[in-house]
Design a protein around this motif. Structure first.
Motif, PDB file in Angstrom:
ATOM      1  N   ALA A 137       0.849  -1.187   0.000  1.00 43.27           N
ATOM      2  CA  ALA A 137       0.000   0.000   0.000  1.00 43.27           C
ATOM      3  C   ALA A 137       0.884   1.236   0.000  1.00 43.27           C
ATOM      4  N   ALA A 138       0.423   2.260  -0.689  1.00 38.53           N
ATOM      5  CA  ALA A 138       1.211   3.487  -0.789  1.00 38.53           C
ATOM      6  C   ALA A 138       1.422   4.112   0.581  1.00 38.53           C
ATOM      7  N   ALA A 139       0.368   4.070   1.432  1.00 42.88           N
ATOM      8  CA  ALA A 139       0.474   4.643   2.764  1.00 42.88           C
ATOM      9  C   ALA A 139       0.933   3.562   3.728  1.00 42.88           C
ATOM     10  N   GLY A 140       2.030   3.803   4.423  1.00 46.45           N
ATOM     11  CA  GLY A 140       2.525   2.808   5.358  1.00 46.45           C
ATOM     12  C   GLY A 140       3.892   3.193   5.883  1.00 46.45           C
ATOM     13  N   VAL A 141       4.358   2.412   6.833  1.00 46.71           N
ATOM     14  CA  VAL A 141       5.651   2.663   7.456  1.00 46.71           C
ATOM     15  C   VAL A 141       6.665   1.668   6.906  1.00 46.71           C
ATOM     16  N   PRO A 142       7.779   2.143   6.344  1.00 43.44           N
ATOM     17  CA  PRO A 142       8.795   1.219   5.831  1.00 43.44           C
ATOM     18  C   PRO A 142       9.582   0.601   6.980  1.00 43.44           C
ATOM     19  N   LEU A 143       9.895  -0.662   6.845  1.00 49.24           N
ATOM     20  CA  LEU A 143      10.712  -1.345   7.831  1.00 49.24           C
ATOM     21  C   LEU A 143      11.478  -2.468   7.147  1.00 49.24           C
ATOM     22  N   GLN A 144      12.388  -3.073   7.882  1.00 49.28           N
ATOM     23  CA  GLN A 144      13.193  -4.163   7.340  1.00 49.28           C
ATOM     24  C   GLN A 144      13.074  -5.393   8.226  1.00 49.28           C
ATOM     25  N   VAL A 145      13.017  -6.549   7.602  1.00 53.41           N
ATOM     26  CA  VAL A 145      13.063  -7.815   8.322  1.00 53.41           C
ATOM     27  C   VAL A 145      14.161  -8.662   7.701  1.00 53.41           C
ATOM     28  N   TYR A 146      14.675  -9.589   8.474  1.00 57.48           N
ATOM     29  CA  TYR A 146      15.725 -10.478   7.978  1.00 57.48           C
ATOM     30  C   TYR A 146      15.137 -11.833   7.631  1.00 57.48           C
ATOM     31  N   LEU A 147      15.325 -12.247   6.381  1.00 55.71           N
ATOM     32  CA  LEU A 147      14.905 -13.545   5.901  1.00 55.71           C
ATOM     33  C   LEU A 147      16.142 -14.399   5.611  1.00 55.71           C
ATOM     34  N   VAL A 148      15.925 -15.686   5.438  1.00 60.33           N
ATOM     35  CA  VAL A 148      17.016 -16.603   5.125  1.00 60.33           C
ATOM     36  C   VAL A 148      17.151 -16.711   3.612  1.00 60.33           C
ATOM     37  N   CYS A 149      18.371 -16.564   3.126  1.00 63.02           N
ATOM     38  CA  CYS A 149      18.616 -16.692   1.696  1.00 63.02           C
ATOM     39  C   CYS A 149      20.058 -17.112   1.487  1.00 63.02           C
ATOM     40  N   GLY A 150      20.267 -18.193   0.747  1.00 57.80           N
ATOM     41  CA  GLY A 150      21.620 -18.675   0.514  1.00 57.80           C
ATOM     42  C   GLY A 150      22.357 -19.001   1.789  1.00 57.80           C
ATOM     43  N   ALA A 151      21.635 -19.550   2.805  1.00 58.84           N
ATOM     44  CA  ALA A 151      22.211 -19.936   4.097  1.00 58.84           C
ATOM     45  C   ALA A 151      22.694 -18.726   4.901  1.00 58.84           C
ATOM     46  N   GLN A 152      22.239 -17.528   4.528  1.00 55.31           N
ATOM     47  CA  GLN A 152      22.593 -16.314   5.261  1.00 55.31           C
ATOM     48  C   GLN A 152      21.321 -15.550   5.622  1.00 55.31           C
ATOM     49  N   LEU A 153      21.495 -14.520   6.451  1.00 57.75           N
ATOM     50  CA  LEU A 153      20.391 -13.606   6.741  1.00 57.75           C
ATOM     51  C   LEU A 153      20.550 -12.369   5.871  1.00 57.75           C
ATOM     52  N   VAL A 154      19.488 -12.035   5.162  1.00 54.42           N
ATOM     53  CA  VAL A 154      19.511 -10.879   4.265  1.00 54.42           C
ATOM     54  C   VAL A 154      18.282 -10.033   4.559  1.00 54.42           C
ATOM     55  N   SER A 155      18.465  -8.721   4.654  1.00 56.94           N
ATOM     56  CA  SER A 155      17.346  -7.838   4.972  1.00 56.94           C
ATOM     57  C   SER A 155      16.461  -7.614   3.749  1.00 56.94           C
ATOM     58  N   VAL A 156      15.177  -7.502   4.016  1.00 55.54           N
ATOM     59  CA  VAL A 156      14.175  -7.267   2.981  1.00 55.54           C
ATOM     60  C   VAL A 156      13.298  -6.101   3.422  1.00 55.54           C
ATOM     61  N   ASP A 157      12.999  -5.214   2.503  1.00 50.16           N
ATOM     62  CA  ASP A 157      12.144  -4.062   2.819  1.00 50.16           C
ATOM     63  C   ASP A 157      10.682  -4.475   2.811  1.00 50.16           C
ATOM     64  N   ARG A 158       9.954  -4.006   3.800  1.00 48.73           N
ATOM     65  CA  ARG A 158       8.514  -4.218   3.876  1.00 48.73           C
ATOM     66  C   ARG A 158       7.847  -2.884   4.223  1.00 48.73           C
ATOM     67  N   THR A 159       6.560  -2.817   4.001  1.00 48.60           N
ATOM     68  CA  THR A 159       5.781  -1.637   4.376  1.00 48.60           C
ATOM     69  C   THR A 159       4.561  -2.112   5.153  1.00 48.60           C
ATOM     70  N   VAL A 160       4.336  -1.517   6.321  1.00 45.17           N
ATOM     71  CA  VAL A 160       3.217  -1.923   7.164  1.00 45.17           C
ATOM     72  C   VAL A 160       2.417  -0.704   7.591  1.00 45.17           C
ATOM     73  N   ARG A 161       1.193  -0.959   7.961  1.00 44.20           N
ATOM     74  CA  ARG A 161       0.332   0.108   8.458  1.00 44.20           C
ATOM     75  C   ARG A 161       0.338   0.084   9.984  1.00 44.20           C
ATOM     76  N   VAL A 162       1.017   1.035  10.565  1.00 38.25           N
ATOM     77  CA  VAL A 162       1.099   1.161  12.015  1.00 38.25           C
ATOM     78  C   VAL A 162       0.798   2.613  12.370  1.00 38.25           C
ATOM     79  N   PRO A 163      -0.126   2.857  13.298  1.00 40.40           N
ATOM     80  CA  PRO A 163      -0.395   4.237  13.712  1.00 40.40           C
ATOM     81  C   PRO A 163       0.882   4.920  14.178  1.00 40.40           C
ATOM     82  N   GLU A 164       1.053   6.155  13.789  1.00 40.05           N
ATOM     83  CA  GLU A 164       2.298   6.865  14.096  1.00 40.05           C
ATOM     84  C   GLU A 164       2.588   6.889  15.586  1.00 40.05           C
ATOM     85  N   GLU A 165       1.550   6.989  16.405  1.00 39.52           N
ATOM     86  CA  GLU A 165       1.758   7.061  17.856  1.00 39.52           C
ATOM     87  C   GLU A 165       2.261   5.740  18.430  1.00 39.52           C
ATOM     88  N   LYS A 166       2.172   4.650  17.632  1.00 36.07           N
ATOM     89  CA  LYS A 166       2.617   3.349  18.106  1.00 36.07           C
ATOM     90  C   LYS A 166       4.063   3.035  17.720  1.00 36.07           C
TER      91      LYS A 166
END
Length: 202
Positions: free
Chosen positions: A52-81
């Motif tokens: 969604a266009a409106a959202g908060v960008p964040l990063q999570v670490y997934l497994v890829c090639g036996a390593q941890l690699v960060s992936v960008d995600r966007t979630v809807r979280v109230p700003e006060e939270k």
């Protein structure tokens, strides 16, 4: 017979042409390397999952090639939270539990975090920045625990020194974990820990 001589002459001419171009035959196998292919563990802007266009960008670490690699995600979280450590931890855990999008799967990403896992805040006597998982951290798959620790370490869920304080549903003391470059490279290894933190008053 004439056709055979014609083919022989054509073959001789071809060999002469190749020799003139500097191409020599060899009995040694030549390794030209693997065929060009898509580089794994990388997502281009076009490959990134649609969010969604409106959202908060964040990063999570997934497994890829036996390593941890960060992936960008966007979630809807109230700003006060955004400063609520527990809410941030729950949001990040929900992202880690999601099945990777098709684009992420094609790039080689997976997650070992179980769908049933939950997280809550500190108990009485715990450090203020402690988080309690619904399973004992040491009982989780090593890759899953590494994913959680490194994802939390880069967020508001971490403590002031970027360490992550985790416990489980038992009365065992919480432990303080660190996400290091070595852990990202080898998430199957034992997680760096700063030791147990005993509840106050015990």
């Amino acid at each position: 017979m004439k056709s055979g001589l014609t083919r022989l002459a054509a073959l001789a001419a071809l060999c002469a042409a190749l020799g003139g171009c500097g191409i020599r035959t060899t009995s040694v196998p030549v390794d030209a390397g693997a065929a060009p292919s898509r580089v794994p563990c990388e997502l281009s802007a076009q490959d990134s999952p649609a969010e969604a266009a409106a959202g908060v960008p964040l990063q999570v670490y997934l497994v890829c090639g036996a390593q941890l690699v960060s992936v960008d995600r966007t979630v809807r979280v109230p700003e006060e939270k955004l400063s609520d450590r527990v809410r941030v931890a729950q949001t990040l855990l929900a992202e880690l539990k999601k099945e990777p999008a098709n684009e992420e799967k094609q790039a080689g990403f997976t997650t070992d975090v179980r769908e049933t896992l939950a997280v809550s805040g500190a108990r009485e006597g715990d450090p203020r920045d402690a988080l309690r998982l619904s399973s004992q951290p040491e009982d989780l798959p090593t890759h899953a625990l590494a994913q959680i620790v490194c994802t939390y370490a880069d967020s508001a869920a971490a403590g002031p020194d970027r360490s992550v304080v985790l416990g489980g549903p038992s009365d065992d003391p919480v432990r303080e974990y660190q996400c290091t470059a070595a852990l990202k490279a080898r998430p199957e290894s034992v997680l760096p820990t700063l030791g147990e933190i005993r509840p106050s008053g015990r």
